[in-house]
Write a protein that holds these residues in place. Structure first.
Motif, PDB file in Angstrom:
ATOM      1  N   UNK A 163       0.855  -1.190   0.000  1.00 55.40           N
ATOM      2  CA  UNK A 163       0.000   0.000   0.000  1.00 55.40           C
ATOM      3  C   UNK A 163       0.887   1.235   0.000  1.00 55.40           C
ATOM      4  N   UNK A 164       0.447   2.285  -0.697  1.00 62.67           N
ATOM      5  CA  UNK A 164       1.204   3.533  -0.762  1.00 62.67           C
ATOM      6  C   UNK A 164       0.268   4.699  -0.475  1.00 62.67           C
ATOM      7  N   UNK A 165       0.731   5.622   0.379  1.00 60.30           N
ATOM      8  CA  UNK A 165       0.032   6.884   0.617  1.00 60.30           C
ATOM      9  C   UNK A 165       1.115   7.956   0.692  1.00 60.30           C
ATOM     10  N   UNK A 166       1.235   8.707  -0.378  1.00 61.01           N
ATOM     11  CA  UNK A 166       2.260   9.751  -0.423  1.00 61.01           C
ATOM     12  C   UNK A 166       1.607  11.106  -0.220  1.00 61.01           C
ATOM     13  N   UNK A 167       2.314  12.001   0.411  1.00 65.35           N
ATOM     14  CA  UNK A 167       1.792  13.340   0.661  1.00 65.35           C
ATOM     15  C   UNK A 167       2.376  13.899   1.936  1.00 65.35           C
ATOM     16  N   UNK A 168       1.732  14.918   2.444  1.00 65.65           N
ATOM     17  CA  UNK A 168       2.185  15.589   3.660  1.00 65.65           C
ATOM     18  C   UNK A 168       1.413  15.078   4.860  1.00 65.65           C
ATOM     19  N   UNK A 169       1.933  15.060   6.067  1.00 62.02           N
ATOM     20  CA  UNK A 169       3.243  15.593   6.421  1.00 62.02           C
ATOM     21  C   UNK A 169       4.389  14.685   5.988  1.00 62.02           C
ATOM     22  N   UNK A 170       4.131  13.441   5.658  1.00 62.93           N
ATOM     23  CA  UNK A 170       5.119  12.533   5.083  1.00 62.93           C
ATOM     24  C   UNK A 170       4.355  11.389   4.439  1.00 62.93           C
ATOM     25  N   UNK A 171       5.014  10.706   3.541  1.00 60.93           N
ATOM     26  CA  UNK A 171       4.384   9.558   2.910  1.00 60.93           C
ATOM     27  C   UNK A 171       4.546   8.313   3.756  1.00 60.93           C
ATOM     28  N   UNK A 172       3.736   7.325   3.460  1.00 60.01           N
ATOM     29  CA  UNK A 172       3.834   6.029   4.123  1.00 60.01           C
ATOM     30  C   UNK A 172       3.641   4.931   3.096  1.00 60.01           C
ATOM     31  N   UNK A 173       4.417   3.874   3.256  1.00 66.22           N
ATOM     32  CA  UNK A 173       4.194   2.664   2.480  1.00 66.22           C
ATOM     33  C   UNK A 173       4.045   1.518   3.469  1.00 66.22           C
ATOM     34  N   UNK A 174       3.184   0.583   3.117  1.00 65.81           N
ATOM     35  CA  UNK A 174       3.070  -0.658   3.871  1.00 65.81           C
ATOM     36  C   UNK A 174       3.951  -1.653   3.150  1.00 65.81           C
ATOM     37  N   UNK A 175       4.804  -2.331   3.894  1.00 70.70           N
ATOM     38  CA  UNK A 175       5.785  -3.234   3.318  1.00 70.70           C
ATOM     39  C   UNK A 175       5.589  -4.626   3.898  1.00 70.70           C
ATOM     40  N   UNK A 176       5.394  -5.615   3.025  1.00 73.85           N
ATOM     41  CA  UNK A 176       5.270  -7.008   3.451  1.00 73.85           C
ATOM     42  C   UNK A 176       6.682  -7.568   3.605  1.00 73.85           C
ATOM     43  N   UNK A 177       7.079  -7.789   4.848  1.00 73.27           N
ATOM     44  CA  UNK A 177       8.410  -8.292   5.168  1.00 73.27           C
ATOM     45  C   UNK A 177       8.233  -9.695   5.737  1.00 73.27           C
ATOM     46  N   UNK A 178       8.427 -10.690   4.900  1.00 75.31           N
ATOM     47  CA  UNK A 178       8.302 -12.096   5.299  1.00 75.31           C
ATOM     48  C   UNK A 178       6.972 -12.362   6.006  1.00 75.31           C
ATOM     49  N   UNK A 179       5.885 -11.840   5.442  1.00 69.85           N
ATOM     50  CA  UNK A 179       4.551 -12.088   5.972  1.00 69.85           C
ATOM     51  C   UNK A 179       4.083 -11.125   7.050  1.00 69.85           C
ATOM     52  N   UNK A 180       4.954 -10.243   7.508  1.00 70.84           N
ATOM     53  CA  UNK A 180       4.574  -9.216   8.491  1.00 70.84           C
ATOM     54  C   UNK A 180       4.502  -7.871   7.783  1.00 70.84           C
ATOM     55  N   UNK A 181       3.450  -7.110   8.057  1.00 74.53           N
ATOM     56  CA  UNK A 181       3.280  -5.801   7.432  1.00 74.53           C
ATOM     57  C   UNK A 181       3.935  -4.740   8.308  1.00 74.53           C
ATOM     58  N   UNK A 182       4.860  -4.009   7.705  1.00 72.05           N
ATOM     59  CA  UNK A 182       5.550  -2.894   8.349  1.00 72.05           C
ATOM     60  C   UNK A 182       5.046  -1.593   7.745  1.00 72.05           C
ATOM     61  N   UNK A 183       4.916  -0.573   8.574  1.00 70.11           N
ATOM     62  CA  UNK A 183       4.646   0.774   8.094  1.00 70.11           C
ATOM     63  C   UNK A 183       5.980   1.500   8.004  1.00 70.11           C
ATOM     64  N   UNK A 184       6.270   2.012   6.824  1.00 68.49           N
ATOM     65  CA  UNK A 184       7.524   2.736   6.593  1.00 68.49           C
ATOM     66  C   UNK A 184       7.173   4.168   6.235  1.00 68.49           C
ATOM     67  N   UNK A 185       7.593   5.095   7.078  1.00 71.22           N
ATOM     68  CA  UNK A 185       7.384   6.512   6.800  1.00 71.22           C
ATOM     69  C   UNK A 185       8.514   6.984   5.901  1.00 71.22           C
ATOM     70  N   UNK A 186       8.126   7.517   4.741  1.00 70.22           N
ATOM     71  CA  UNK A 186       9.106   8.083   3.811  1.00 70.22           C
ATOM     72  C   UNK A 186       8.996   9.593   3.893  1.00 70.22           C
TER      73      UNK A 186
END
Length: 116
Positions: free
Chosen positions: A40-63
């Motif tokens: 999943x991707x949500x880009x914009x302000x105040x910062x973007x976020x992507x959801x990352x599937x890491x070996x079956x676990x979903x991580x939220x990564x703030x870009x």
């Protein structure tokens, strides 16, 4: 009344020029690196976020903010569902990371050069 207006103005100016510490700022957590597939991707302000599937676990990564991502060289569509992404940054909570560097394939993007 004139004296109260001066005090109010002084307080407003002081608050305006006092550095703000955002709730999502760096906290000095440990630097980690993870790799996975963007779901999943949500880009914009105040910062973007992507959801990352890491070996079956979903991580939220703030870009970064849009301007920061662009300055790092990311183009529209680089952060998209299905993209394999390696990320280095601050571990900020349970399966939450604040990205400082990204790798898409062999391309390296530095979002926060002052943090690495």
């Amino acid at each position: 009344m004139h004296r109260q207006a001066k005090w109010l103005l002084a307080i407003v100016i002081l608050l305006f020029f006092t550095p703000a510490h955002a709730h999502h700022g760096w906290t000095g957590g440990e630097t980690i690196e993870i790799e996975g597939t963007i779901t999943t991707v949500r880009l914009g302000n105040p910062h973007g976020e992507v959801q990352l599937d890491v070996e079956g676990e979903i991580w939220t990564v703030e870009v970064g903010q849009p301007w920061r991502n662009e300055r790092a060289g990311l183009a529209e569509g680089d952060l998209a569902e299905g993209v394999e992404l390696r990320v280095s940054g601050e571990h900020a909570g349970e399966r939450l990371m604040k990205a400082e560097q990204l790798w898409i394939g062999d391309k390296h993007y530095v979002l926060y050069p002052d943090r690495i």
